[in-house]
Design a protein around this motif. Structure first.
Motif, short mmCIF file in Angstrom:
data_model
loop_
_atom_site.label_atom_id
_atom_site.label_comp_id
_atom_site.label_asym_id
_atom_site.label_seq_id
_atom_site.Cartn_x
_atom_site.Cartn_y
_atom_site.Cartn_z
N GLU A 45 22.65 -2.94 -55.87
CA GLU A 45 21.30 -3.42 -55.56
C GLU A 45 21.08 -4.88 -55.92
O GLU A 45 20.23 -5.54 -55.34
CB GLU A 45 20.27 -2.54 -56.25
CG GLU A 45 20.31 -1.11 -55.76
CD GLU A 45 19.33 -0.22 -56.50
OE1 GLU A 45 18.51 -0.76 -57.26
OE2 GLU A 45 19.40 0.99 -56.31
N SER A 46 21.84 -5.40 -56.87
CA SER A 46 21.59 -6.75 -57.33
C SER A 46 22.28 -7.82 -56.47
O SER A 46 22.10 -9.01 -56.73
CB SER A 46 22.07 -6.89 -58.78
OG SER A 46 23.47 -6.66 -58.83
N SER A 47 23.05 -7.43 -55.48
CA SER A 47 23.78 -8.42 -54.70
C SER A 47 23.03 -8.79 -53.41
O SER A 47 22.29 -7.99 -52.85
CB SER A 47 25.17 -7.90 -54.35
OG SER A 47 25.06 -6.79 -53.50
N MET A 48 23.25 -10.01 -52.98
CA MET A 48 22.66 -10.47 -51.72
C MET A 48 23.73 -11.20 -50.95
O MET A 48 24.25 -12.17 -51.46
CB MET A 48 21.48 -11.39 -52.02
CG MET A 48 20.57 -11.55 -50.86
SD MET A 48 19.96 -9.93 -50.44
CE MET A 48 18.87 -10.33 -49.15
N PRO A 49 24.20 -10.84 -49.81
CA PRO A 49 23.80 -9.71 -48.98
C PRO A 49 24.21 -8.39 -49.63
O PRO A 49 25.03 -8.36 -50.54
CB PRO A 49 24.57 -9.94 -47.68
CG PRO A 49 25.78 -10.69 -48.08
CD PRO A 49 25.34 -11.56 -49.25
N PRO A 50 23.64 -7.28 -49.14
CA PRO A 50 23.95 -5.97 -49.73
C PRO A 50 25.44 -5.66 -49.68
O PRO A 50 26.10 -5.96 -48.69
CB PRO A 50 23.17 -4.99 -48.87
CG PRO A 50 22.31 -5.77 -47.98
CD PRO A 50 22.73 -7.18 -48.02
N ARG A 51 25.95 -5.09 -50.74
CA ARG A 51 27.36 -4.70 -50.82
C ARG A 51 27.43 -3.26 -51.30
O ARG A 51 26.55 -2.79 -52.00
CB ARG A 51 28.12 -5.62 -51.76
CG ARG A 51 28.09 -7.07 -51.29
CD ARG A 51 28.99 -7.96 -52.08
NE ARG A 51 30.41 -7.67 -51.94
CZ ARG A 51 31.15 -7.98 -50.89
NH1 ARG A 51 30.61 -8.57 -49.87
NH2 ARG A 51 32.43 -7.70 -50.86
N TRP A 52 28.51 -2.58 -50.91
CA TRP A 52 28.71 -1.19 -51.28
C TRP A 52 30.08 -1.02 -51.89
O TRP A 52 31.05 -1.66 -51.48
CB TRP A 52 28.60 -0.28 -50.06
CG TRP A 52 27.23 -0.20 -49.51
CD1 TRP A 52 26.27 0.70 -49.81
CD2 TRP A 52 26.64 -1.07 -48.54
NE1 TRP A 52 25.12 0.45 -49.10
CE2 TRP A 52 25.32 -0.63 -48.31
CE3 TRP A 52 27.08 -2.19 -47.83
CZ2 TRP A 52 24.46 -1.26 -47.41
CZ3 TRP A 52 26.23 -2.82 -46.94
CH2 TRP A 52 24.94 -2.35 -46.74
N THR A 53 30.16 -0.12 -52.86
CA THR A 53 31.43 0.27 -53.46
C THR A 53 31.76 1.67 -52.96
O THR A 53 30.97 2.60 -53.14
CB THR A 53 31.36 0.26 -55.00
OG1 THR A 53 30.98 -1.05 -55.42
CG2 THR A 53 32.69 0.64 -55.61
N ILE A 54 32.92 1.82 -52.34
CA ILE A 54 33.32 3.09 -51.74
C ILE A 54 34.53 3.63 -52.50
O ILE A 54 35.46 2.87 -52.79
CB ILE A 54 33.66 2.89 -50.25
CG1 ILE A 54 32.39 2.56 -49.47
CG2 ILE A 54 34.26 4.15 -49.65
CD1 ILE A 54 32.40 1.28 -48.84
N THR A 55 34.49 4.91 -52.82
CA THR A 55 35.60 5.58 -53.48
C THR A 55 36.16 6.64 -52.54
O THR A 55 35.41 7.47 -52.03
CB THR A 55 35.14 6.24 -54.79
OG1 THR A 55 34.52 5.25 -55.61
CG2 THR A 55 36.30 6.86 -55.53
N ILE A 56 37.48 6.59 -52.33
CA ILE A 56 38.15 7.54 -51.43
C ILE A 56 39.25 8.25 -52.21
O ILE A 56 39.99 7.61 -52.97
CB ILE A 56 38.75 6.81 -50.22
CG1 ILE A 56 37.63 6.21 -49.39
CG2 ILE A 56 39.61 7.74 -49.38
CD1 ILE A 56 38.09 5.45 -48.18
N ILE A 57 39.35 9.55 -52.01
CA ILE A 57 40.43 10.34 -52.60
C ILE A 57 41.51 10.45 -51.53
O ILE A 57 41.34 11.13 -50.52
CB ILE A 57 39.94 11.74 -53.02
CG1 ILE A 57 38.82 11.61 -54.03
CG2 ILE A 57 41.09 12.57 -53.56
CD1 ILE A 57 38.15 12.90 -54.39
N PRO A 58 42.64 9.75 -51.72
CA PRO A 58 43.70 9.78 -50.70
C PRO A 58 44.29 11.18 -50.54
O PRO A 58 44.39 11.94 -51.50
CB PRO A 58 44.75 8.82 -51.22
CG PRO A 58 44.11 8.08 -52.34
CD PRO A 58 42.98 8.90 -52.84
N SER A 59 44.68 11.49 -49.33
CA SER A 59 45.34 12.76 -49.06
C SER A 59 46.81 12.51 -48.80
O SER A 59 47.22 11.39 -48.46
CB SER A 59 44.70 13.45 -47.85
OG SER A 59 44.90 12.66 -46.71
#
Length: 82
Positions: A45-59
């Motif tokens: 929420e504090s970043s401009m432009p908006p940024r997201w952190t994505i977590t993926i569990i590899p298969s």
């Protein structure tokens, strides 16, 4: 687990849909490609432009299918009419 950060809203939407539907998603980051289930999509929420952190569990990678053996053919189809 594979974690990375992005500002691409279309990619975030695609990953949220994959997470909601329980489908696997493929992500290219740097020179690597990761396929797996999305565990979390968190907005910073504090970043401009908006940024997201994505977590993926590899298969585990799937085995490549063996080539099918060609079937036996009788006479060619065109010979049926001559």
């Amino acid at each position: 687990m594979f974690t990375y950060e992005t500002a691409d809203q279309k990619e975030v939407r695609r990953l949220r849909i994959a997470q909601f539907n329980g489908r696997m998603a493929t992500v290219k980051s740097g020179g690597s490609t990761v396929t797996g289930f999305v565990r979390s999509v968190l907005e910073q929420e504090s970043s401009m432009p908006p940024r997201w952190t994505i977590t993926i569990i590899p298969s585990a990678p799937k085995e490549e299918p063996k080539p099918l053996r060609p079937g036996l053919r009788g006479r060619p189809f065109a010979e049926d009419y001559f």
